[in-house]
Design a protein around this motif. Sequence first.
Motif, PDB file in Angstrom:
ATOM      1  N   THR A 245      15.449  10.634  20.349  1.00  0.00           N
ATOM      2  CA  THR A 245      14.012  10.529  19.696  1.00  0.00           C
ATOM      3  C   THR A 245      12.810  10.387  20.871  1.00  0.00           C
ATOM      4  OG1 THR A 245      14.966   9.649  17.734  1.00  0.00           O
ATOM      5  CG2 THR A 245      12.678   9.350  18.103  1.00  0.00           C
ATOM      6  N   LEU A 246      12.285  11.324  20.907  1.00  0.00           N
ATOM      7  CA  LEU A 246      11.042  11.187  21.939  1.00  0.00           C
ATOM      8  C   LEU A 246       9.871  10.838  21.384  1.00  0.00           C
ATOM      9  CD1 LEU A 246       9.916  11.410  24.879  1.00  0.00           C
ATOM     10  CD2 LEU A 246       9.497  14.037  24.380  1.00  0.00           C
ATOM     11  N   GLU A 247       9.223   9.832  21.498  1.00  0.00           N
ATOM     12  CA  GLU A 247       7.939   9.500  20.742  1.00  0.00           C
ATOM     13  C   GLU A 247       6.711   9.627  21.174  1.00  0.00           C
ATOM     14  OE1 GLU A 247       9.013   5.101  20.090  1.00  0.00           O
ATOM     15  OE2 GLU A 247      10.395   5.655  18.314  1.00  0.00           O
ATOM     16  N   GLY A 248       6.647   9.758  22.391  1.00  0.00           N
ATOM     17  CA  GLY A 248       5.305  10.186  23.100  1.00  0.00           C
ATOM     18  C   GLY A 248       5.400  10.332  24.580  1.00  0.00           C
TER      19      GLY A 248
ATOM     20  N   VAL B 136       6.092  16.415  16.246  1.00  0.00           N
ATOM     21  CA  VAL B 136       6.569  17.740  16.781  1.00  0.00           C
ATOM     22  C   VAL B 136       7.814  17.714  17.498  1.00  0.00           C
ATOM     23  CG1 VAL B 136       4.207  18.421  16.988  1.00  0.00           C
ATOM     24  CG2 VAL B 136       5.163  17.278  19.051  1.00  0.00           C
ATOM     25  N   PHE B 137       8.333  16.467  17.829  1.00  0.00           N
ATOM     26  CA  PHE B 137       9.589  16.270  18.574  1.00  0.00           C
ATOM     27  C   PHE B 137      10.576  16.032  17.461  1.00  0.00           C
ATOM     28  CE2 PHE B 137       6.490  14.456  21.700  1.00  0.00           C
ATOM     29  CZ  PHE B 137       6.514  15.567  22.662  1.00  0.00           C
ATOM     30  N   GLU B 138      10.293  15.745  16.357  1.00  0.00           N
ATOM     31  CA  GLU B 138      11.409  15.508  15.227  1.00  0.00           C
ATOM     32  C   GLU B 138      12.281  16.850  14.907  1.00  0.00           C
ATOM     33  OE1 GLU B 138       9.427  13.887  11.914  1.00  0.00           O
ATOM     34  OE2 GLU B 138       8.958  11.901  13.085  1.00  0.00           O
ATOM     35  N   ARG B 139      13.467  16.447  14.486  1.00  0.00           N
ATOM     36  CA  ARG B 139      14.432  17.617  14.214  1.00  0.00           C
ATOM     37  C   ARG B 139      14.286  17.698  12.711  1.00  0.00           C
ATOM     38  NH1 ARG B 139      19.836  16.849  12.623  1.00  0.00           N
ATOM     39  NH2 ARG B 139      20.839  18.782  12.490  1.00  0.00           N
ATOM     40  N   ASN B 140      14.090  19.078  12.193  1.00  0.00           N
ATOM     41  CA  ASN B 140      14.105  19.398  10.695  1.00  0.00           C
ATOM     42  C   ASN B 140      15.361  19.138   9.981  1.00  0.00           C
ATOM     43  OD1 ASN B 140      13.997  21.006   8.361  1.00  0.00           O
ATOM     44  ND2 ASN B 140      11.960  21.468   9.096  1.00  0.00           N
TER      45      ASN B 140
ATOM     46  N   GLY C 162      14.435  22.312  15.935  1.00  0.00           N
ATOM     47  CA  GLY C 162      13.756  21.436  16.690  1.00  0.00           C
ATOM     48  C   GLY C 162      14.297  20.045  17.351  1.00  0.00           C
ATOM     49  N   GLY C 163      13.559  18.964  17.410  1.00  0.00           N
ATOM     50  CA  GLY C 163      14.292  17.975  18.212  1.00  0.00           C
ATOM     51  C   GLY C 163      14.316  17.785  19.561  1.00  0.00           C
TER      52      GLY C 163
END
Length: 394
Positions: free
Chosen positions: A237-240, A254-258, A264-265
């Motif tokens: 999980t990349l938060e920023g 935008v970094f979250e996996r659908n 994504g992810g």
Amino acid sequence: MATTLYFLVSTIVFFFFISPSVTIKLKLIHPQSKESPLYVANFSSEEHVKYLLGSSRDRFQSIHQNLYPSSDIRPTTLRPPRGGWAYFVKFSIGNPPVPQMAVMDTGSTLLWVDSVLCTDCCSKCPSTAIRYDPTKSSTYIQLDCYDELCCKEELCYCNDNNQCSYATGYDEKVRAIFGLGLDGDSSFIGTMSYNFSYCVGSLFSSNDQSILIIGEGAILDGPWTPFRSYNGHYHVTLEGISIGKDHLPIDHTVFERNSVTGEGGVIMDSGTTFTLLTCPAFEVVSTNVNSVMHFQFNTARYDTGRANDICYKVRIEQIYDFPDFTFYFANKVSIRVLGMDMFYRNGRLLCLGIQSSDALGDLSIIRLVVQKHINIGHDIDGKRIYLNRVADCA
């Protein structure tokens, strides 16, 4: 285009029936070390960069196709070209032991080598390569299709002799893969619940020591972030992201996996050099880098004709004071990278070692340009990745 090398194994062989309490320490071979199968004498920095860029893009396409088989993105062979990304592992198999040199790949679940039983494999491998002959090993076991150890994956099949067989492709110059990915019957890391850690030094110097440790002695020190395994890859999980004191205005979603499509992810990957970010994040990063270059170093972005290139006509010594990049992960973990280390020399230009995934999808990949001089420990059962900066990987 690289020729696909198919390893047609007459039987599935499980190499590691070793207790997890055992520690295996393996030296990682830099791709431009004279020990490496990819070593090219007098390889220019321009050629090096060209192949690094090409392998990064091909690697991304391969990972994307593996994660999303229904995608309309054209599949490509996973290729580590000359001067490219691959770190190699030295190890031996069989009894008596037969030495091997394999690509370390956290994005693959396979551990396989070139076998004499495959007559059409590895035609472009070095003539000095030692091929594994399972019939001469006292520890070799031949499996039939009905054995419970025979893998149930799509690439497995029964041959004419009712033997459990497997077919897949890699680069024509690579004759062995040391896969560290999870999931599937072919993953020795997942099957044996092995922890492992690796640390790589300088990406552009073959003199730095790099190491891979598997088993009880894997280094699981420092802060950690949770991971999830999906199709063999390590998702985090990349938060920023921040540059200097400026926390960039990137929507973390935008970094979250659908959760529905699986697309994504963010993946932590040992393959290739350059980091890829999903397009919205890349645009924010590139805008901020351009701003710093303009106001702090009085230089403008150089138009190479390719939208993905963030390049400038400056010397590396001119940007020693470029602000650090920081990547923020779940569980309040961060990786800070010296600003100048995020750039690479491309002829007379200095370019950012981050590219956009653009038309290739929403996937982001954290690669070696961010991971160097960080001990990266994988706690398989705990589903944690430890990220601990070290002065020396040896």
